[in-house]
Scaffold this active site. Sequence first.
Site, short mmCIF file in Angstrom:
data_model
loop_
_atom_site.label_atom_id
_atom_site.label_comp_id
_atom_site.label_asym_id
_atom_site.label_seq_id
_atom_site.Cartn_x
_atom_site.Cartn_y
_atom_site.Cartn_z
N PRO A 17 0.84 -1.20 0.00
CA PRO A 17 0.00 0.00 0.00
C PRO A 17 0.87 1.24 0.00
CG PRO A 17 0.09 -0.94 2.20
CD PRO A 17 0.82 -1.90 1.29
N MET A 18 0.53 2.22 -0.83
CA MET A 18 1.31 3.46 -0.89
C MET A 18 0.35 4.63 -1.01
SD MET A 18 4.44 2.19 -3.36
CE MET A 18 3.38 1.06 -4.27
N CYS A 100 3.76 3.20 9.04
CA CYS A 100 3.90 4.45 8.31
C CYS A 100 4.42 5.55 9.24
CB CYS A 100 2.56 4.87 7.72
SG CYS A 100 2.64 6.40 6.76
N LYS A 139 1.06 -4.73 9.41
CA LYS A 139 2.28 -4.29 8.72
C LYS A 139 3.03 -3.36 9.64
CE LYS A 139 4.04 -2.60 4.30
NZ LYS A 139 4.99 -1.58 4.76
N ARG A 234 7.81 0.57 -3.88
CA ARG A 234 8.08 1.55 -4.94
C ARG A 234 8.55 0.91 -6.24
NH1 ARG A 234 12.26 5.06 -2.02
NH2 ARG A 234 12.32 3.24 -0.64
#
Length: 336
Positions: A17-18, A100, A139, A234
Amino acid sequence: MTEKTTKSYDFLFSVAPMMDWTDRHCRVFHRHLTRRALLYTEMLTTGAIIHGDRKRLLGFDLVEHPVALQLGGSDPRELALAARIGEEFGYDEINLNVGCPSDRVKDGRFGACLMAEPDLVARCVEAMKGEVAVPVTVKCRIGIDDQDPEVALDNLAHAVVDSGCDALIVHARKAWLSGLSPKENRDIPPLDYDRVYRLKRAMPDVPVIINGGIPGVDEARAHLDHVDGAMLGRAAYQEPWRLLSVDTDIFREAAPHASMQDALEGMVPYIEQQLARGTRLHSMARHFVGAFHAVPGARAFRRHLAEQGVKPGAGLEVLREAIARVGARAPAEAAA
């Protein structure tokens, strides 16, 4: 509520997920490159899901399956409700973000700062597990700031697994919440893959997926000698051509398309549908920019999309004109 029976966790390869990147258009594109990789949404906060426009935030195309919903939050009741809403929308997994490092995340008491509160994370997992039948995963990082990764990761892992967590996805770096920007946190803290390997050896019955700095499918496959799965971030987004070899190299199955050109042609019905709904071509085509690498005409492809795709009324002809400027790339070439 009694705990529901949970489906097994069996995905070897996933795309991370980004935020601001892995929206529904991106995921549909990635699905045309690999049938088998588990795709993740951007991180969505519990508040946005509970109080916002759920159809806009959570809606997705059926072709995206398997697809996981990543949540950001720290209130067990809110996370349980958001997880249930996500399951009702059809997501195959609910993932809690404990990794994050962005300022927005830290200020909201979710993301990597929760590495300092493993008991709270465990309560969040337990609450979500009580509401959904799909896998609930976490995560995380290997630690934050001055934490000892040997202690911090073990503490979090044991706490959430004891609460029913179905799998751990570990970004193999620390997050420095003081002193580094979110962008710097993606590169400056050193990678420590061996720490993740040690976690897997210590918890052999727990699925452990490794993430962080993995540049391609060959490197992801090498990690599978030590852990249960690998996640590309990425590299998958900026160079999506790499995903063309996932199904053949990781799952030993045929790729969905023989070339990137074929994959983009496969996107045409979806693009037509979205254009008819008023979606701008650029909203979809921005995810195609890295589709071609070291292929004659790749620069012309990018330039044409950048210059023409943003114009009002831009349609399929712009994409086809851009594709006509590049050569071919097959899955075998993508793996090179």
